[in-house]
Design a protein around this motif. Structure first.
Motif, mmCIF file in Angstrom:
data_model
loop_
_atom_site.group_PDB
_atom_site.id
_atom_site.type_symbol
_atom_site.label_atom_id
_atom_site.label_comp_id
_atom_site.label_asym_id
_atom_site.label_seq_id
_atom_site.Cartn_x
_atom_site.Cartn_y
_atom_site.Cartn_z
ATOM 1 N N ASP A 17 -12.031 105.453 17.929
ATOM 2 C CA ASP A 17 -11.358 104.199 18.244
ATOM 3 C C ASP A 17 -12.045 102.987 17.623
ATOM 4 O O ASP A 17 -11.540 101.871 17.739
ATOM 5 C CB ASP A 17 -11.219 104.021 19.765
ATOM 6 N N GLU A 18 -13.142 103.181 16.927
ATOM 7 C CA GLU A 18 -13.864 102.085 16.273
ATOM 8 C C GLU A 18 -13.577 102.102 14.770
ATOM 9 O O GLU A 18 -14.157 102.898 14.031
ATOM 10 C CB GLU A 18 -15.373 102.227 16.508
ATOM 11 N N PRO A 19 -12.682 101.226 14.287
ATOM 12 C CA PRO A 19 -12.342 101.206 12.860
ATOM 13 C C PRO A 19 -13.542 101.013 11.941
ATOM 14 O O PRO A 19 -13.582 101.576 10.845
ATOM 15 C CB PRO A 19 -11.362 100.039 12.728
ATOM 16 N N ASN A 41 -7.501 105.649 14.224
ATOM 17 C CA ASN A 41 -8.206 104.908 15.256
ATOM 18 C C ASN A 41 -7.422 104.811 16.562
ATOM 19 O O ASN A 41 -7.897 104.221 17.521
ATOM 20 C CB ASN A 41 -8.571 103.512 14.751
ATOM 21 N N ASP A 42 -6.240 105.374 16.591
ATOM 22 C CA ASP A 42 -5.404 105.375 17.787
ATOM 23 C C ASP A 42 -5.295 106.813 18.285
ATOM 24 O O ASP A 42 -4.643 107.649 17.653
ATOM 25 C CB ASP A 42 -4.023 104.814 17.432
ATOM 26 N N LEU A 60 -14.365 114.106 15.514
ATOM 27 C CA LEU A 60 -13.712 113.503 16.672
ATOM 28 C C LEU A 60 -14.705 112.826 17.597
ATOM 29 O O LEU A 60 -15.716 113.422 17.973
ATOM 30 C CB LEU A 60 -12.968 114.625 17.414
ATOM 31 N N ASP A 61 -14.388 111.594 17.984
ATOM 32 C CA ASP A 61 -15.174 110.894 18.999
ATOM 33 C C ASP A 61 -14.794 111.459 20.365
ATOM 34 O O ASP A 61 -13.707 112.020 20.536
ATOM 35 C CB ASP A 61 -14.872 109.395 18.939
ATOM 36 N N LEU A 67 -6.234 108.797 25.114
ATOM 37 C CA LEU A 67 -6.631 110.204 25.075
ATOM 38 C C LEU A 67 -8.081 110.284 24.638
ATOM 39 O O LEU A 67 -8.452 109.688 23.630
ATOM 40 C CB LEU A 67 -5.780 110.983 24.069
ATOM 41 N N ASP A 68 -8.891 111.022 25.388
ATOM 42 C CA ASP A 68 -10.272 111.192 24.931
ATOM 43 C C ASP A 68 -10.354 112.446 24.059
ATOM 44 O O ASP A 68 -9.362 113.155 23.859
ATOM 45 C CB ASP A 68 -11.259 111.227 26.102
#
Length: 131
Positions: A17-19, A41-42, A60-61, A67-68
């Protein structure tokens, strides 16, 4: 008809999620000339991007809004079209000491702790890319 030079490149999808993180990682990975890299990022669009791009490996973060990482992996591994895709985690939720204590595997998936250097990331990706 010959294959294009890009056809030999491994496809890497970065989901975070961090561009800033994905942009920097993508630039460093692409600079090697060995990878075709896409970013998402989404987290809500992650599965659509995986289906469109069909990467060799997803980085993957874990902690993301909506969604995690666990949600995304669950959906990916339960989709017969996508379950073959390799997945690794790149996360700040696991520290280097914890990583070593678990042999680099947590919940059945390889983890790389943030922050990671470019060399660490490339070594990690190369180790986990399907042959």
């Amino acid at each position: 008809m010959s294959d294009s030079p890009d056809s030999a490149k491994k496809k890497i999808l970065l989901i975070d999620d961090e561009p800033f993180i994905t942009s920097l990682m993508a630039m460093n990975l692409e600079d090697t000339g060995r990878y075709e890299v896409r970013e998402q990022n989404d987290s809500l669009k992650a599965l659509d991007t995986i289906m469109d791009f069909v990467p060799d490996l997803v980085v993957l973060d874990v902690m993301m809004p909506d969604l995690d990482g666990a949600d995304i992996i669950y959906r990916l591994k339960n989709d017969s079209r996508l379950k073959h895709i390799a997945v690794v985690f790149h996360t700040a939720t696991v520290r280097e000491a914890e990583l070593h204590a678990h042999g680099g595997i947590i919940s059945g998936f390889p983890f790389l702790a943030k922050p990671a250097t470019t060399d660490q990331m490339i070594d990690f990706i190369e180790k986990h890319l399907p042959k």
